[in-house]
Design a protein around this motif. Structure first.
Motif, PDB file in Angstrom:
ATOM      1  N   LEU A 109       0.831  -1.204   0.000  1.00 52.31           N
ATOM      2  CA  LEU A 109       0.000   0.000   0.000  1.00 52.31           C
ATOM      3  C   LEU A 109       0.866   1.254   0.000  1.00 52.31           C
ATOM      4  CD1 LEU A 109      -2.822   1.247   0.044  1.00 52.31           C
ATOM      5  CD2 LEU A 109      -2.754   1.167   2.528  1.00 52.31           C
ATOM      6  N   SER A 110       1.923   1.284   0.834  1.00 53.82           N
ATOM      7  CA  SER A 110       2.766   2.481   0.837  1.00 53.82           C
ATOM      8  C   SER A 110       3.479   2.636  -0.497  1.00 53.82           C
ATOM      9  CB  SER A 110       3.746   2.508   2.017  1.00 53.82           C
ATOM     10  OG  SER A 110       4.181   1.246   2.365  1.00 53.82           O
ATOM     11  N   GLN A 111       3.901   1.509  -1.099  1.00 53.99           N
ATOM     12  CA  GLN A 111       4.536   1.549  -2.423  1.00 53.99           C
ATOM     13  C   GLN A 111       3.593   2.213  -3.441  1.00 53.99           C
ATOM     14  OE1 GLN A 111       5.343  -2.382  -3.882  1.00 53.99           O
ATOM     15  NE2 GLN A 111       7.121  -1.750  -5.070  1.00 53.99           N
ATOM     16  N   LEU A 112       2.339   1.762  -3.457  1.00 50.63           N
ATOM     17  CA  LEU A 112       1.366   2.301  -4.412  1.00 50.63           C
ATOM     18  C   LEU A 112       1.064   3.768  -4.127  1.00 50.63           C
ATOM     19  CD1 LEU A 112      -1.164  -0.694  -4.617  1.00 50.63           C
ATOM     20  CD2 LEU A 112       0.507   0.003  -6.335  1.00 50.63           C
ATOM     21  N   MET A 113       0.918   4.117  -2.827  1.00 50.65           N
ATOM     22  CA  MET A 113       0.580   5.493  -2.468  1.00 50.65           C
ATOM     23  C   MET A 113       1.715   6.453  -2.831  1.00 50.65           C
ATOM     24  SD  MET A 113      -2.442   5.361  -1.044  1.00 50.65           S
ATOM     25  CE  MET A 113      -2.754   6.639   0.150  1.00 50.65           C
ATOM     26  N   ILE A 114       2.962   6.036  -2.566  1.00 53.71           N
ATOM     27  CA  ILE A 114       4.103   6.909  -2.862  1.00 53.71           C
ATOM     28  C   ILE A 114       4.218   7.117  -4.374  1.00 53.71           C
ATOM     29  CG2 ILE A 114       6.612   7.218  -2.685  1.00 53.71           C
ATOM     30  CD1 ILE A 114       6.498   5.451  -0.141  1.00 53.71           C
ATOM     31  N   PHE A 115       4.050   6.016  -5.147  1.00 54.29           N
ATOM     32  CA  PHE A 115       4.087   6.127  -6.608  1.00 54.29           C
ATOM     33  C   PHE A 115       2.989   7.059  -7.103  1.00 54.29           C
ATOM     34  CE2 PHE A 115       6.759   2.288  -7.656  1.00 54.29           C
ATOM     35  CZ  PHE A 115       7.628   3.001  -8.459  1.00 54.29           C
ATOM     36  N   GLU A 133      12.837  12.168  -0.984  1.00 52.30           N
ATOM     37  CA  GLU A 133      12.542  11.223   0.100  1.00 52.30           C
ATOM     38  C   GLU A 133      11.641  10.106  -0.416  1.00 52.30           C
ATOM     39  OE1 GLU A 133      12.248  14.483   0.334  1.00 52.30           O
ATOM     40  OE2 GLU A 133      13.688  15.064   1.897  1.00 52.30           O
ATOM     41  N   ALA A 134      10.654  10.481  -1.249  1.00 51.61           N
ATOM     42  CA  ALA A 134       9.721   9.495  -1.794  1.00 51.61           C
ATOM     43  C   ALA A 134      10.467   8.488  -2.665  1.00 51.61           C
ATOM     44  CB  ALA A 134       8.631  10.195  -2.596  1.00 51.61           C
ATOM     45  N   MET A 135      11.400   8.973  -3.505  1.00 48.53           N
ATOM     46  CA  MET A 135      12.155   8.093  -4.392  1.00 48.53           C
ATOM     47  C   MET A 135      13.032   7.133  -3.578  1.00 48.53           C
ATOM     48  SD  MET A 135      11.149   8.814  -7.424  1.00 48.53           S
ATOM     49  CE  MET A 135      12.362   8.214  -8.613  1.00 48.53           C
ATOM     50  N   THR A 136      13.610   7.632  -2.476  1.00 50.43           N
ATOM     51  CA  THR A 136      14.424   6.782  -1.598  1.00 50.43           C
ATOM     52  C   THR A 136      13.540   5.742  -0.925  1.00 50.43           C
ATOM     53  OG1 THR A 136      15.680   8.784  -1.144  1.00 50.43           O
ATOM     54  CG2 THR A 136      16.191   6.869   0.201  1.00 50.43           C
ATOM     55  N   ALA A 137      12.376   6.182  -0.450  1.00 47.35           N
ATOM     56  CA  ALA A 137      11.451   5.270   0.233  1.00 47.35           C
ATOM     57  C   ALA A 137      11.029   4.137  -0.706  1.00 47.35           C
ATOM     58  CB  ALA A 137      10.228   6.042   0.717  1.00 47.35           C
ATOM     59  N   LEU A 138      10.811   4.453  -1.995  1.00 46.06           N
ATOM     60  CA  LEU A 138      10.387   3.431  -2.963  1.00 46.06           C
ATOM     61  C   LEU A 138      11.428   2.328  -3.085  1.00 46.06           C
ATOM     62  CD1 LEU A 138       8.744   5.489  -5.832  1.00 46.06           C
ATOM     63  CD2 LEU A 138       7.651   3.875  -4.268  1.00 46.06           C
ATOM     64  N   ILE A 183       1.710  -5.078 -10.594  1.00 38.63           N
ATOM     65  CA  ILE A 183       2.917  -4.656  -9.886  1.00 38.63           C
ATOM     66  C   ILE A 183       4.167  -5.125 -10.626  1.00 38.63           C
ATOM     67  CG2 ILE A 183       4.244  -4.944  -7.737  1.00 38.63           C
ATOM     68  CD1 ILE A 183       1.709  -4.587  -6.195  1.00 38.63           C
ATOM     69  N   THR A 184       4.084  -6.305 -11.247  1.00 38.35           N
ATOM     70  CA  THR A 184       5.239  -6.813 -11.997  1.00 38.35           C
ATOM     71  C   THR A 184       5.518  -5.927 -13.214  1.00 38.35           C
ATOM     72  OG1 THR A 184       4.637  -9.036 -11.297  1.00 38.35           O
ATOM     73  CG2 THR A 184       6.257  -8.876 -13.052  1.00 38.35           C
ATOM     74  N   VAL A 185       4.454  -5.560 -13.930  1.00 38.33           N
ATOM     75  CA  VAL A 185       4.600  -4.670 -15.083  1.00 38.33           C
ATOM     76  C   VAL A 185       5.225  -3.356 -14.619  1.00 38.33           C
ATOM     77  CG1 VAL A 185       3.344  -3.250 -16.752  1.00 38.33           C
ATOM     78  CG2 VAL A 185       2.694  -5.628 -16.417  1.00 38.33           C
ATOM     79  N   PHE A 186       4.716  -2.879 -13.498  1.00 37.76           N
ATOM     80  CA  PHE A 186       5.181  -1.608 -12.976  1.00 37.76           C
ATOM     81  C   PHE A 186       6.627  -1.664 -12.531  1.00 37.76           C
ATOM     82  CE2 PHE A 186       5.177   2.235 -10.657  1.00 37.76           C
ATOM     83  CZ  PHE A 186       4.367   3.003 -11.463  1.00 37.76           C
ATOM     84  N   SER A 187       6.998  -2.783 -11.887  1.00 35.67           N
ATOM     85  CA  SER A 187       8.357  -2.913 -11.355  1.00 35.67           C
ATOM     86  C   SER A 187       9.389  -3.088 -12.453  1.00 35.67           C
ATOM     87  CB  SER A 187       8.445  -4.101 -10.399  1.00 35.67           C
ATOM     88  OG  SER A 187       7.492  -3.953  -9.397  1.00 35.67           O
ATOM     89  N   SER A 188       8.939  -3.503 -13.669  1.00 37.18           N
ATOM     90  CA  SER A 188       9.872  -3.654 -14.776  1.00 37.18           C
ATOM     91  C   SER A 188      10.339  -2.273 -15.223  1.00 37.18           C
ATOM     92  CB  SER A 188       9.205  -4.392 -15.928  1.00 37.18           C
ATOM     93  OG  SER A 188       8.216  -3.565 -16.502  1.00 37.18           O
ATOM     94  N   HIS A 189       9.703  -1.261 -14.684  1.00 36.14           N
ATOM     95  CA  HIS A 189      10.051   0.112 -15.003  1.00 36.14           C
ATOM     96  C   HIS A 189      11.123   0.639 -14.106  1.00 36.14           C
ATOM     97  CE1 HIS A 189       7.886   2.549 -17.868  1.00 36.14           C
ATOM     98  NE2 HIS A 189       7.352   1.373 -18.084  1.00 36.14           N
ATOM     99  N   ASP A 190      11.964   1.465 -14.654  1.00 36.12           N
ATOM    100  CA  ASP A 190      13.002   2.073 -13.862  1.00 36.12           C
ATOM    101  C   ASP A 190      12.455   3.385 -13.314  1.00 36.12           C
ATOM    102  OD1 ASP A 190      15.300   2.946 -12.782  1.00 36.12           O
ATOM    103  OD2 ASP A 190      16.541   2.417 -14.506  1.00 36.12           O
ATOM    104  N   ALA A 191      12.237   3.429 -11.995  1.00 31.66           N
ATOM    105  CA  ALA A 191      11.644   4.626 -11.392  1.00 31.66           C
ATOM    106  C   ALA A 191      12.575   5.838 -11.506  1.00 31.66           C
ATOM    107  CB  ALA A 191      11.285   4.367  -9.936  1.00 31.66           C
ATOM    108  N   ARG A 192      13.871   5.570 -11.765  1.00 34.20           N
ATOM    109  CA  ARG A 192      14.829   6.682 -11.839  1.00 34.20           C
ATOM    110  C   ARG A 192      14.499   7.681 -12.934  1.00 34.20           C
ATOM    111  NH1 ARG A 192      20.457   3.649 -12.086  1.00 34.20           N
ATOM    112  NH2 ARG A 192      19.141   2.331 -13.368  1.00 34.20           N
ATOM    113  N   HIS A 193      13.779   7.218 -13.985  1.00 35.65           N
ATOM    114  CA  HIS A 193      13.476   8.142 -15.085  1.00 35.65           C
ATOM    115  C   HIS A 193      12.623   9.316 -14.612  1.00 35.65           C
ATOM    116  CE1 HIS A 193       9.576   6.262 -15.014  1.00 35.65           C
ATOM    117  NE2 HIS A 193       9.144   7.248 -15.735  1.00 35.65           N
TER     118      HIS A 193
END
Ligand SMILES: [Zn+2]
Length: 203
Positions: A109-115, A133-138, A183-193
């Motif tokens: 839930l926190s993962q989804l909310m932060i995203f 902070e959000a990016m670090t938390a993810l 979540i798998t589709v989403f995690s295949s993404h690089d959040a760094r972009h």
């Protein structure tokens, strides 16, 4: 997009590269140490936001719907995730109950909310308050969000319990299955972009 800072730095060895446009499925590797520099982002920010909203809806359904229905000599009992957690707690398995609640509820839930928070602002190319902070938390939360492990565990349990009970998979299990895919589709993404698509000037 700012074209002035068209450079990319390897996180591992600090080599600097000129950024190149990646095609579908392409990955840029560091020629010095081999670390991944960047992956092609095949879903835009709007698409990712839609995916997160869908995941949140499915998450709610997964948590309120029965995971399985056990039928034994004419009686039927529904079990939701929370019903199972409470049953484990009352059974003296408090540690397992807490771990289940954390890995299947609080961390995802926190993962989804932060995203959702970060993407909501990223849609306009802005950085959300507390972006760094959000990016670090993810990054920290990701390994603790274990819906896939739960899916496997439940499938094994359902197959085993089938020997003794009539086990009917409930809506909750399908919702969790769908959530695993999302979540798998989403995690295949690089959040760094998200650092690149949001400007740093505007907070
Ligand atoms: Zn490198």
């Amino acid at each position: 997009m700012h074209h002035a800072q068209n450079l990319i730095i390897c996180e591992h060895c600090d080599s600097v590269y000129q950024k190149r446009k990646l095609l579908r499925g392409q990955v840029a590797d560091c020629t010095v140490c081999g670390a991944v520099l960047e992956r092609h982002q095949w879903i835009g920010v709007d698409g990712q936001f839609a995916l997160i909203v869908a995941s949140l809806i499915v998450f709610v359904i997964a948590n309120v719907s029965p995971i399985v229905t056990l039928k034994l000599s004419g009686m039927a009992e529904d079990t939701t995730l929370w019903g199972a957690v409470i049953a484990m707690w009352n059974d003296g398995a408090q540690i397992v109950a807490v771990l289940t609640a954390l890995t299947l509820f609080f961390f995802p839930l926190s993962q989804l909310m932060i995203f959702a928070w970060v993407l909501w602002f990223a849609r306009d190319g802005r950085r959300a308050p507390g972006f760094a902070e959000a990016m670090t938390a993810l990054v920290r939360v990701k390994p603790w969000s274990m819906i896939e492990v739960f899916m496997l565990g439940t499938l094994v349990a359902v197959v085993k319990a089938h020997t003794y009970f009539d086990v009917v998979p409930g809506a909750g299990i399908w919702a969790f299955g769908f959530l695993t895919v999302l979540i798998t589709v989403f995690s295949s993404h690089d959040a760094r972009h998200l650092w690149d698509v949001t400007g740093d000037a505007k907070a």
